[in-house]
Design a protein around this motif. Structure first.
Motif, PDB file in Angstrom:
ATOM      1  N   ALA A  61       0.816  -1.214   0.000  1.00  0.00           N
ATOM      2  CA  ALA A  61       0.000   0.000   0.000  1.00  0.00           C
ATOM      3  C   ALA A  61       0.852   1.267   0.000  1.00  0.00           C
ATOM      4  CB  ALA A  61      -0.940   0.003   1.208  1.00  0.00           C
ATOM      5  N   ARG A  62       2.139   1.143   0.304  1.00  0.00           N
ATOM      6  CA  ARG A  62       3.039   2.296   0.292  1.00  0.00           C
ATOM      7  C   ARG A  62       3.529   2.658  -1.111  1.00  0.00           C
ATOM      8  NH1 ARG A  62       5.007   3.679   5.332  1.00  0.00           N
ATOM      9  NH2 ARG A  62       4.689   2.129   6.990  1.00  0.00           N
ATOM     10  N   ALA A  63       3.211   1.857  -2.101  1.00  0.00           N
ATOM     11  CA  ALA A  63       3.813   2.017  -3.427  1.00  0.00           C
ATOM     12  C   ALA A  63       3.615   3.419  -3.987  1.00  0.00           C
ATOM     13  CB  ALA A  63       3.260   0.974  -4.389  1.00  0.00           C
ATOM     14  N   GLY A  64       2.409   3.954  -3.895  1.00  0.00           N
ATOM     15  CA  GLY A  64       2.151   5.277  -4.456  1.00  0.00           C
ATOM     16  C   GLY A  64       2.913   6.374  -3.743  1.00  0.00           C
ATOM     17  N   GLN A  65       2.881   6.358  -2.412  1.00  0.00           N
ATOM     18  CA  GLN A  65       3.567   7.396  -1.647  1.00  0.00           C
ATOM     19  C   GLN A  65       5.070   7.351  -1.874  1.00  0.00           C
ATOM     20  OE1 GLN A  65       1.886   9.785   0.140  1.00  0.00           O
ATOM     21  NE2 GLN A  65       3.908  10.753   0.261  1.00  0.00           N
ATOM     22  N   GLU A  66       5.637   6.153  -1.892  1.00  0.00           N
ATOM     23  CA  GLU A  66       7.081   6.029  -2.122  1.00  0.00           C
ATOM     24  C   GLU A  66       7.440   6.446  -3.546  1.00  0.00           C
ATOM     25  OE1 GLU A  66       9.584   5.371  -0.020  1.00  0.00           O
ATOM     26  OE2 GLU A  66       8.086   5.443   1.578  1.00  0.00           O
ATOM     27  N   ALA A  67       6.593   6.126  -4.506  1.00  0.00           N
ATOM     28  CA  ALA A  67       6.847   6.538  -5.889  1.00  0.00           C
ATOM     29  C   ALA A  67       6.900   8.053  -6.004  1.00  0.00           C
ATOM     30  CB  ALA A  67       5.779   5.957  -6.813  1.00  0.00           C
ATOM     31  N   LYS A  68       6.064   8.709  -5.229  1.00  0.00           N
ATOM     32  CA  LYS A  68       5.992  10.169  -5.294  1.00  0.00           C
ATOM     33  C   LYS A  68       7.322  10.818  -4.932  1.00  0.00           C
ATOM     34  CE  LYS A  68       2.575  13.716  -4.080  1.00  0.00           C
ATOM     35  NZ  LYS A  68       1.346  13.975  -3.292  1.00  0.00           N
ATOM     36  N   SER A  69       8.122  10.125  -4.138  1.00  0.00           N
ATOM     37  CA  SER A  69       9.411  10.680  -3.714  1.00  0.00           C
ATOM     38  C   SER A  69      10.515  10.478  -4.753  1.00  0.00           C
ATOM     39  CB  SER A  69       9.851  10.033  -2.396  1.00  0.00           C
ATOM     40  OG  SER A  69      10.191   8.660  -2.586  1.00  0.00           O
ATOM     41  N   LEU A  70      10.242   9.684  -5.796  1.00  0.00           N
ATOM     42  CA  LEU A  70      11.288   9.334  -6.750  1.00  0.00           C
ATOM     43  C   LEU A  70      11.267  10.154  -8.029  1.00  0.00           C
ATOM     44  CD1 LEU A  70      11.268   5.423  -6.488  1.00  0.00           C
ATOM     45  CD2 LEU A  70      12.744   7.069  -5.304  1.00  0.00           C
ATOM     46  N   GLY A  71      10.114  10.678  -8.422  1.00  0.00           N
ATOM     47  CA  GLY A  71      10.065  11.431  -9.670  1.00  0.00           C
ATOM     48  C   GLY A  71       8.655  11.843 -10.025  1.00  0.00           C
ATOM     49  N   GLN A  72       8.511  12.288 -11.267  1.00  0.00           N
ATOM     50  CA  GLN A  72       7.238  12.837 -11.734  1.00  0.00           C
ATOM     51  C   GLN A  72       6.437  11.862 -12.592  1.00  0.00           C
ATOM     52  OE1 GLN A  72       6.247  15.949 -10.695  1.00  0.00           O
ATOM     53  NE2 GLN A  72       8.116  15.803  -9.447  1.00  0.00           N
ATOM     54  N   LYS A  73       7.138  10.957 -13.282  1.00  0.00           N
ATOM     55  CA  LYS A  73       6.451  10.035 -14.190  1.00  0.00           C
ATOM     56  C   LYS A  73       7.201   8.711 -14.214  1.00  0.00           C
ATOM     57  CE  LYS A  73       4.371   9.870 -18.824  1.00  0.00           C
ATOM     58  NZ  LYS A  73       4.210  10.601 -20.104  1.00  0.00           N
ATOM     59  N   ARG A  92      12.305   6.975 -22.505  1.00  0.00           N
ATOM     60  CA  ARG A  92      12.756   8.256 -23.058  1.00  0.00           C
ATOM     61  C   ARG A  92      11.640   8.920 -23.862  1.00  0.00           C
ATOM     62  NH1 ARG A  92      17.373   5.152 -24.108  1.00  0.00           N
ATOM     63  NH2 ARG A  92      16.805   4.975 -26.312  1.00  0.00           N
ATOM     64  N   GLU A  93      10.941   8.108 -24.653  1.00  0.00           N
ATOM     65  CA  GLU A  93       9.874   8.638 -25.506  1.00  0.00           C
ATOM     66  C   GLU A  93       8.792   9.338 -24.687  1.00  0.00           C
ATOM     67  OE1 GLU A  93       6.276   6.845 -28.320  1.00  0.00           O
ATOM     68  OE2 GLU A  93       8.038   5.601 -27.867  1.00  0.00           O
ATOM     69  N   HIS A  94       8.487   8.781 -23.518  1.00  0.00           N
ATOM     70  CA  HIS A  94       7.395   9.319 -22.711  1.00  0.00           C
ATOM     71  C   HIS A  94       7.885  10.206 -21.565  1.00  0.00           C
ATOM     72  CE1 HIS A  94       3.986   7.108 -24.501  1.00  0.00           C
ATOM     73  NE2 HIS A  94       4.894   6.178 -24.775  1.00  0.00           N
ATOM     74  N   GLY A  95       9.159  10.467 -21.514  1.00  0.00           N
ATOM     75  CA  GLY A  95       9.691  11.358 -20.484  1.00  0.00           C
ATOM     76  C   GLY A  95       9.608  10.794 -19.080  1.00  0.00           C
ATOM     77  N   CYS A  96       9.725   9.481 -18.926  1.00  0.00           N
ATOM     78  CA  CYS A  96       9.700   8.870 -17.592  1.00  0.00           C
ATOM     79  C   CYS A  96      11.019   9.153 -16.875  1.00  0.00           C
ATOM     80  CB  CYS A  96       9.494   7.362 -17.710  1.00  0.00           C
ATOM     81  SG  CYS A  96       7.924   6.899 -18.494  1.00  0.00           S
ATOM     82  N   ASP A  97      10.914   9.590 -15.627  1.00  0.00           N
ATOM     83  CA  ASP A  97      12.133   9.946 -14.901  1.00  0.00           C
ATOM     84  C   ASP A  97      12.422   9.006 -13.736  1.00  0.00           C
ATOM     85  OD1 ASP A  97      10.072  10.793 -13.298  1.00  0.00           O
ATOM     86  OD2 ASP A  97      10.851  12.816 -12.982  1.00  0.00           O
ATOM     87  N   PHE A  98      11.661   7.937 -13.597  1.00  0.00           N
ATOM     88  CA  PHE A  98      12.021   6.866 -12.667  1.00  0.00           C
ATOM     89  C   PHE A  98      11.327   5.575 -13.099  1.00  0.00           C
ATOM     90  CE2 PHE A  98       8.098   8.350 -10.790  1.00  0.00           C
ATOM     91  CZ  PHE A  98       7.554   7.297 -10.060  1.00  0.00           C
TER      92      PHE A  98
END
Length: 399
Positions: free
Chosen positions: A20-32, A85-91
């Motif tokens: 259940a922490r996946a979303g909150q922890e993801a928020k600390s790593l990047g934007q997309k 790269r195509e979608h601008g994912c940063d993590f």
């Protein structure tokens, strides 16, 4: 004990329900995020939907890449890196077993650099002797393991197969440590019995490789490893027979993480020769890595370690399998028999011939193990340098 440096930058959340922490922890790593998984398991169990819901709750945009195969291939990694790269994912988020986590580490490196991931492997498998250049830069990574096996969630190693040449080798470096790992034992309940057995063989091999051929004086590491092996042996059959047994699944998951972590292997100065002997098998024949290790380990014990390290086999037998024999050779032989009985109980006793491997293929496979695992040095580091003929003899005993 040899000098060593320990760097462990991964933040670990462990426990049932921690997904259940996946979303909150993801928020600390990047934007997309690029959400990386395999083709079916996470979808079939509903886990993929749950993780995507957690990301949506935190308003984390994400792109799904669900193409990772067992023994992940460099071409698949490059495809994932291009998509990031195509979608601008940063993590990157890795949701799956060891193959997904290894591929995700490689995607994180290739997406940032724009280079084919095979470029990172060339110092090892392409015939050039010498060490690999460590990966210093990669996108941040979250690892969510769904199988207790490789420990990839808490180390900086990625094993890949270049299918064009069937070279299977690793890349590593400080940038490949996951920033966050969520270890939820409940995610492993749906792992089939045969995969659980193969996974336990892999965990065991990670631990006995350095333990049996380590430098003198690694008493602390020995104690850690012996405790972990005992726990894996004790809980493996329970997990196979009762897939949702929380204690067994939690024990295997944490043992997998610790068994190949710097805490267990630091200062040992030993390589992983059996892994290098197995890699050409899964690189060419696409067999499950853990099953290949189980097939090879007994002949490796009998032909190499029984002569070179009988006292270490004996110690493993006494401390991990309850062997009672007093003489070193007798205890070492009893340890091998105990491992064999454990494999039989788990149902992983196949032969190489069951996978279509015959004697004519062995010299090529042995050469590749030396070239790749030995980095072109002409031998494979072990308790003593292993020649190509040593490797062929181990393979022959497995036909």
């Amino acid at each position: 004990m040899l000098p060593f440096e320990l760097s462990f930058p991964t933040r670990i959340w462990f426990g049932t329900g921690e997904i259940a922490r996946a979303g909150q922890e993801a928020k600390s790593l990047g934007q997309k995020a690029l959400l990386v998984t395999g083709g079916s398991s996470a979808k079939r169990t509903g886990l993929l939907d749950r993780v995507q819901a957690f990301l949506n709750e935190q308003q984390i945009p994400h792109v799904l890449f669900d193409k990772i195969e067992p023994n992940p291939r460099t071409s698949t990694v490059d495809q994932g890196a291009s998509l990031a790269r195509e979608h601008g994912c940063d993590f990157i988020i890795a949701l799956g077993g060891g193959s997904v986590m290894d591929a995700s580490k490689a995607i994180a490196a290739a997406a940032l650099s724009g280079r084919p991931i095979y470029d990172y492997m060339r110092g090892n498998p392409s015939g050039t002797a010498g060490e690999l250049v460590p990966v210093q830069e990669a996108l941040p990574l979250m690892a969510i393991p769904t199988v207790a096996a490789t420990g990839s969630e808490a180390n900086n190693i990625s094993v890949l197969t270049h299918w064009d040449t069937h070279e299977k080798s690793s890349i590593n470096g400080p940038a490949l440590y996951p920033r966050v790992a969520i270890l939820d034992p409940a995610l492993t309940y749906t792992v089939p019995a045969h995969v659980t057995a193969e996974a336990c063989a892999d965990i065991f091999a990670h631990m006995f490789e350095s333990y049996l051929i380590s430098a003198p004086g690694t008493y602390v590491q020995d104690g850690i490893t012996e405790s972990l092996i005992r726990l894996v042996v004790e809980h493996s059959l329970t997990a196979i027979r009762q897939p949702d047994h929380e204690e067994a699944r939690a024990t295997l998951l944490w043992a997998s993480t610790l068994g190949i972590s710097p805490f267990a292997i630091g200062g040992r100065g030993a390589g992983m020769p059996l892994h290098q002997i197995e890699h050409p098998l899964s690189g060419h024949y696409d067999m499950a890595h853990g099953r290949g290790l189980a097939i090879l380990s007994l002949p490796y014990f009998e032909q190499i370690l029984l002569q070179d390290r009988p006292e270490r086999l004996a110690q493993m037998g006494r401390e991990c399998f309850g062997v009672s024999e007093t003489g070193e050779l007798a205890a070492a032989l009893a340890a091998i028999k105990a491992v064999q009985r454990w494999y039989e109980a788990m149902g992983i006793t196949q032969r190489l011939s069951d996978f279509g491997i015959d004697k004519n293929a062995l010299p090529k496979l042995a050469r590749e193990s030396i070239l790749i695992g030995g980095r072109g040095a002409g031998h494979l580091p072990s308790s003593r340098p292993l020649s190509g003929q040593d490797v062929i003899s181990i393979y022959e005993a497995c036909l």
